[in-house]
Design an enzyme around this catalytic site. Structure first.
Site, PDB file in Angstrom:
ATOM      1  N   GLY A  25       8.188  -1.682  -4.280  1.00 17.08           N
ATOM      2  CA  GLY A  25       7.138  -0.507  -4.043  1.00 17.08           C
ATOM      3  C   GLY A  25       6.314  -0.212  -5.372  1.00 17.08           C
ATOM      4  N   ASN A  26       5.798   1.436  -4.283  1.00 12.89           N
ATOM      5  CA  ASN A  26       5.110   1.951  -5.265  1.00 12.89           C
ATOM      6  C   ASN A  26       4.308   3.697  -4.666  1.00 12.89           C
ATOM      7  OD1 ASN A  26       2.586   1.437  -3.129  1.00 12.89           O
ATOM      8  ND2 ASN A  26       3.273  -0.689  -4.224  1.00 12.89           N
ATOM      9  N   THR A  40       0.978  -2.670 -11.205  1.00 16.55           N
ATOM     10  CA  THR A  40       1.762  -3.593 -10.838  1.00 16.55           C
ATOM     11  C   THR A  40       3.220  -4.429 -11.806  1.00 16.55           C
ATOM     12  OG1 THR A  40       0.578  -5.961  -9.502  1.00 16.55           O
ATOM     13  CG2 THR A  40      -0.155  -5.391 -12.072  1.00 16.55           C
ATOM     14  N   ASP A  41       3.566  -4.587 -10.107  1.00 12.66           N
ATOM     15  CA  ASP A  41       4.633  -5.629 -10.792  1.00 12.66           C
ATOM     16  C   ASP A  41       6.303  -4.894 -11.585  1.00 12.66           C
ATOM     17  OD1 ASP A  41       4.167  -7.653  -8.971  1.00 12.66           O
ATOM     18  OD2 ASP A  41       2.628  -8.756 -10.568  1.00 12.66           O
ATOM     19  N   THR A  67      -1.423  -1.481  -8.938  1.00 16.28           N
ATOM     20  CA  THR A  67      -0.093  -1.910  -7.845  1.00 16.28           C
ATOM     21  C   THR A  67      -0.868  -2.597  -7.044  1.00 16.28           C
ATOM     22  OG1 THR A  67       1.184  -1.479  -6.243  1.00 16.28           O
ATOM     23  CG2 THR A  67      -0.484   0.224  -6.423  1.00 16.28           C
ATOM     24  N   GLU A  69      -0.779  -2.826  -4.107  1.00 20.27           N
ATOM     25  CA  GLU A  69      -0.887  -2.433  -2.410  1.00 20.27           C
ATOM     26  C   GLU A  69      -2.385  -1.088  -3.261  1.00 20.27           C
ATOM     27  OE1 GLU A  69       0.515  -2.714   0.066  1.00 20.27           O
ATOM     28  OE2 GLU A  69       2.222  -3.813   0.077  1.00 20.27           O
ATOM     29  N   HIS A  88       5.855   4.681  -1.852  1.00 12.66           N
ATOM     30  CA  HIS A  88       6.348   3.532  -0.409  1.00 12.66           C
ATOM     31  C   HIS A  88       7.618   3.109  -1.121  1.00 12.66           C
ATOM     32  CE1 HIS A  88       6.373  -0.140   0.684  1.00 12.66           C
ATOM     33  NE2 HIS A  88       5.771  -0.930  -0.447  1.00 12.66           N
ATOM     34  N   HIS A  90      10.391   1.092  -0.105  1.00 13.43           N
ATOM     35  CA  HIS A  90      11.347  -0.575   0.285  1.00 13.43           C
ATOM     36  C   HIS A  90      12.736   0.516   0.579  1.00 13.43           C
ATOM     37  CE1 HIS A  90       8.665  -3.657  -1.573  1.00 13.43           C
ATOM     38  NE2 HIS A  90       7.964  -2.371  -0.600  1.00 13.43           N
ATOM     39  N   HIS A 148       8.873  -4.461   5.450  1.00 11.23           N
ATOM     40  CA  HIS A 148       8.628  -4.405   4.422  1.00 11.23           C
ATOM     41  C   HIS A 148       9.450  -3.211   3.744  1.00 11.23           C
ATOM     42  CE1 HIS A 148       4.487  -3.827   2.057  1.00 11.23           C
ATOM     43  NE2 HIS A 148       5.763  -3.735   1.588  1.00 11.23           N
TER      44      HIS A 148
END
Length: 180
Positions: A25-26, A40-41, A67, A69, A88, A90, A148
């Protein structure tokens, strides 16, 4: 920036409610042609203001490591006037139902008011330009990414977060109904 405290709070809410797990997610917000985005991560439940990455609308990094994404966020902002925030996730039920080819119906007044209509995107590899391009073609504020997760957009971060919560609740109701 004043909105960063709210940004961090929303990231922690997403993690605490298990809408995101691990580094999935982000979140991003757009302000004055800059994008403030989760790194990111990162574990969203543990990020702080110093961790937030900043990029311009062309994707040039001003601060941090954004991120993976990022291009999905940038493409949405470029194509959707009035969108100033993206969440975003999951989320479990919002992700599981489409995996089982079950439609998520807007069963409650709240879901019809806040979500209006759900967009769907076929499966594309996470972090890919294909995914970024397909998501940005949609005009719905809630978009299901097959196998996703979901993307919710809003005029501000609280609006995008609200849609995320309502989407997960209506997905849980759909799951219960499909199980009866």
């Amino acid at each position: 920036m004043d909105n960063l405290k709210e940004f961090i709070k929303i990231c922690h809410y997403l993690y605490d409610r298990k809408y995101v797990v691990g580094s999935g997610g982000n979140v991003s917000i757009k302000k004055d042609n800059l994008i403030y985005v989760t790194p990111t991560d990162s574990l969203l439940g543990f990020i702080n203001e110093e961790d937030i990455a900043v990029v311009d609308m062309d994707g040039n990094i001003i601060k941090g490591a954004p991120t993976s994404e990022l291009y999905m966020h940038l493409n949405i902002y470029k194509k959707r006037n009035g969108v100033n925030a993206i969440v975003h996730t999951h989320s479990l039920y919002s992700t599981a139902l489409p995996m089982a080819d079950k439609e998520i119906k807007l069963l409650t007044p709240e879901s019809r008011i806040f979500l209006k209509k759900i967009g769907y995107v076929d499966y594309f590899e996470a972090r890919s330009m294909e995914l970024a391009n397909e998501v940005s073609k949609k005009d719905e504020d809630v978009i299901v990414l097959k196998n996703h997760g979901i993307v919710c957009v809003g005029k501000n971060l609280m609006d995008a977060y609200l849609k995320t919560e309502v989407m997960e609740e209506i997905s849980q109701l759909n799951y219960i109904i499909h199980s009866l």
